[in-house]
Design a protein around this motif. Structure first.
Motif, mmCIF file in Angstrom:
data_model
loop_
_atom_site.group_PDB
_atom_site.id
_atom_site.type_symbol
_atom_site.label_atom_id
_atom_site.label_comp_id
_atom_site.label_asym_id
_atom_site.label_seq_id
_atom_site.Cartn_x
_atom_site.Cartn_y
_atom_site.Cartn_z
ATOM 1 N N ARG A 1 12.441 7.965 -0.446
ATOM 2 C CA ARG A 1 11.925 9.261 -0.837
ATOM 3 C C ARG A 1 10.876 9.059 -1.918
ATOM 4 O O ARG A 1 11.121 8.369 -2.923
ATOM 5 C CB ARG A 1 13.053 10.145 -1.348
ATOM 6 C CG ARG A 1 12.621 11.574 -1.706
ATOM 7 C CD ARG A 1 13.805 12.362 -2.232
ATOM 8 N NE ARG A 1 14.783 12.618 -1.172
ATOM 9 C CZ ARG A 1 14.715 13.645 -0.332
ATOM 10 N NH1 ARG A 1 13.704 14.513 -0.423
ATOM 11 N NH2 ARG A 1 15.641 13.818 0.582
ATOM 12 N N THR A 2 9.695 9.640 -1.723
ATOM 13 C CA THR A 2 8.605 9.609 -2.690
ATOM 14 C C THR A 2 8.333 11.033 -3.114
ATOM 15 O O THR A 2 7.717 11.805 -2.356
ATOM 16 C CB THR A 2 7.339 8.984 -2.084
ATOM 17 O OG1 THR A 2 7.660 7.716 -1.504
ATOM 18 C CG2 THR A 2 6.262 8.798 -3.141
ATOM 19 N N GLY A 3 8.806 11.398 -4.296
ATOM 20 C CA GLY A 3 8.777 12.808 -4.668
ATOM 21 C C GLY A 3 9.671 13.588 -3.730
ATOM 22 O O GLY A 3 10.864 13.326 -3.625
ATOM 23 N N GLU A 4 9.094 14.544 -2.994
ATOM 24 C CA GLU A 4 9.854 15.316 -2.012
ATOM 25 C C GLU A 4 9.654 14.816 -0.585
ATOM 26 O O GLU A 4 10.222 15.361 0.361
ATOM 27 C CB GLU A 4 9.438 16.789 -2.097
ATOM 28 C CG GLU A 4 9.746 17.437 -3.439
ATOM 29 C CD GLU A 4 11.230 17.390 -3.764
ATOM 30 O OE1 GLU A 4 12.057 17.598 -2.848
ATOM 31 O OE2 GLU A 4 11.568 17.135 -4.943
ATOM 32 N N LEU A 5 8.834 13.770 -0.428
ATOM 33 C CA LEU A 5 8.524 13.246 0.899
ATOM 34 C C LEU A 5 9.525 12.157 1.283
ATOM 35 O O LEU A 5 9.661 11.145 0.585
ATOM 36 C CB LEU A 5 7.103 12.675 0.921
ATOM 37 C CG LEU A 5 6.632 12.037 2.230
ATOM 38 C CD1 LEU A 5 6.535 13.099 3.339
ATOM 39 C CD2 LEU A 5 5.296 11.337 2.030
ATOM 40 N N SER B 1 0.897 -1.164 0.000
ATOM 41 C CA SER B 1 0.000 0.000 0.000
ATOM 42 C C SER B 1 0.931 1.209 0.000
ATOM 43 O O SER B 1 1.025 1.949 0.974
ATOM 44 C CB SER B 1 -0.920 -0.012 1.215
ATOM 45 O OG SER B 1 -0.179 -0.153 2.409
ATOM 46 N N ASP B 2 1.650 1.368 -1.105
ATOM 47 C CA ASP B 2 2.756 2.308 -1.217
ATOM 48 C C ASP B 2 2.281 3.755 -1.103
ATOM 49 O O ASP B 2 1.160 4.096 -1.481
ATOM 50 C CB ASP B 2 3.476 2.096 -2.552
ATOM 51 C CG ASP B 2 4.894 2.619 -2.540
ATOM 52 O OD1 ASP B 2 5.059 3.857 -2.603
ATOM 53 O OD2 ASP B 2 5.833 1.815 -2.472
ATOM 54 N N LEU B 3 3.148 4.620 -0.604
ATOM 55 C CA LEU B 3 2.837 6.036 -0.490
ATOM 56 C C LEU B 3 2.536 6.677 -1.837
ATOM 57 O O LEU B 3 1.796 7.661 -1.909
ATOM 58 C CB LEU B 3 4.011 6.780 0.175
ATOM 59 C CG LEU B 3 4.258 6.475 1.651
ATOM 60 C CD1 LEU B 3 5.518 7.180 2.136
ATOM 61 C CD2 LEU B 3 3.071 6.876 2.502
ATOM 62 N N CYS B 4 3.071 6.105 -2.911
ATOM 63 C CA CYS B 4 2.822 6.663 -4.243
ATOM 64 C C CYS B 4 1.471 6.233 -4.803
ATOM 65 O O CYS B 4 1.055 6.699 -5.868
ATOM 66 C CB CYS B 4 3.936 6.264 -5.210
ATOM 67 S SG CYS B 4 3.915 4.522 -5.676
ATOM 68 N N GLY B 5 0.773 5.321 -4.114
ATOM 69 C CA GLY B 5 -0.522 4.833 -4.581
ATOM 70 C C GLY B 5 -0.471 3.454 -5.203
ATOM 71 O O GLY B 5 -1.498 2.899 -5.588
#
Length: 369
Positions: free
Chosen positions: A283-287, A177-181
């Motif tokens: 890192r996911t994008g800037e997160l 259930s990844d942070l990127c969706g």
């Protein structure tokens, strides 16, 4: 088995022939003078002919048996499992079906094999790959399979996992259930090279995995021009002891969302003791996020195993207010090979105000075939 089968068949045929009634003897006639004795009597010739026919029949049956063995060896091996259970929390309770999978696997040649696995809960194809294994140090795998990242994602499938759920950091950063969706059970479409060096006592001391993937999940075409990269290095200094380091770089979706993941861990799993821990960041994008877990288990008997785990994850490393920590105590009971029973109690502690702390009790039954 083949020589024993042939001997039993030969004895059975001889017995059948021995029980066949012989024709009545002809009336005796006066002896006639003969110029020369007959070299082989009629009974001896008949016996030799019977043995010859019997040998031919046995050879024919052996050839047919060998042909059937070759055909059966090429047929896929069928296996699978079903997982269903019940979950109770302070907010709700529910029955659920977690997984229902069917697997077909087989060997095309001694060095080429394949595997296909279908999930019937939210139906989808979760595994479909071919492997070529020419050497211990160099093997090739192509298709849809687990991304070689972390200890639990690579080495602990659901039928080996001691607790019901994977740790938070793995679920949130490696495609569960990844942070990127992304929701892809830690799998993707791609290809990898893998192998091991310095083999001793049935295991390799140093192992590696290097792969490229679409980065889009289960059976989905790549939506951008880049390919994701994954690498894993493991060191096994002794049987049961494993040290692991993993790295993942990729871009997700049409907007090329950057996904970078890295992790390190250690595991000891031998005899009655299981000790395992990992740290995973990314890192996911800037997160930027990270988390870690520590697990300990003890095989009290051959079928009973208590387990505890501390599991924490920060969605943003800049703030502890985005932290979730789970404290889990579980009991794994496997009375027979084809049945697993798992009972877990988890206390979920949320640092952020948007969620309330809660207790969860879950029971999972797994039937294996």
């Amino acid at each position: 088995m083949k020589p024993i089968f042939s001997l039993l068949l030969l004895l059975a045929l001889l017995n059948c022939r021995a029980q066949t009634p012989s024709p009545a003897p002809l009336p005796s006639r006066p002896a006639m003078p003969s110029a020369a004795p007959t070299p082989v009597s009629g009974a001896a010739a008949s016996h030799e002919k019977s043995l010859s026919e019997l040998t031919a029949e046995v050879a024919d049956l052996q050839e047919k048996a060998t042909l059937w063995e070759r055909i059966l060896a090429r047929l896929p091996r069928i296996s699978g499992y079903v997982q269903t259970g019940y979950e109770w929390s302070e907010r709700a309770s529910t029955f659920f079906v977690k997984r229902a999978r069917l697997c077909l696997a087989g060997d095309i040649t001694p060095k080429i094999d394949y595997r296909m696995q279908v999930e019937f809960v939210s139906p989808r194809l979760v595994d479909l790959f071919v492997r070529y294994r020419p050497f211990d140090a160099l093997n090739i795998q192509v298709g849809e399979f687990k991304i070689p990242f972390s200890i639990e994602n690579t080495d602990y499938p659901p039928l080996r996992l001691e607790l019901i759920d994977y740790p938070l950091a793995l679920r949130r950063l490696m495609g569960y259930s990844d942070l990127c969706g992304l929701s892809a059970t830690g799998r993707d479409l791609g290809a990898q090279l893998y192998g091991g060096f310095w083999k001793r006592d049935g295991f390799c001391v140093l192992n590696y995995n290097v792969g490229v993937f679409n980065g889009e999940g289960l059976n989905i075409r790549d939506r951008n021009r880049s390919k994701d990269f994954a690498a894993r290095l493991t060191l096994c200094p002794a049987r049961g002891l494993l040290l692991s380091g993993s790295y993942y770089w990729g871009e997700y979706g049409d907007d090329y969302l950057r996904r970078i993941r890295y992790g390190a861990g250690a595991c000891y799993d031998r005899g009655s003791a299981v000790l395992r821990g990992e740290w995973i960041g990314g890192r996911t994008g800037e997160l930027e996020s990270d988390g870690w877990y520590a697990l300990a288990g003890w095989r009290a008997t051959r079928s009973l195993m208590p387990v505890v785990r501390y599991d924490t994850f920060r969605e943003s490393v800049l703030s502890d207010d985005a932290r979730q920590t789970n404290y889990t105590a579980g009991l794994l009971w496997q009375p027979v090979k084809y049945l697993r029973c798992q009972l877990d109690y988890t206390y979920e502690d949320y640092a952020f105000r948007a969620a309330e702390n809660r207790s969860v009790v879950a029971l999972l039954l797994t039937g294996i075939f």
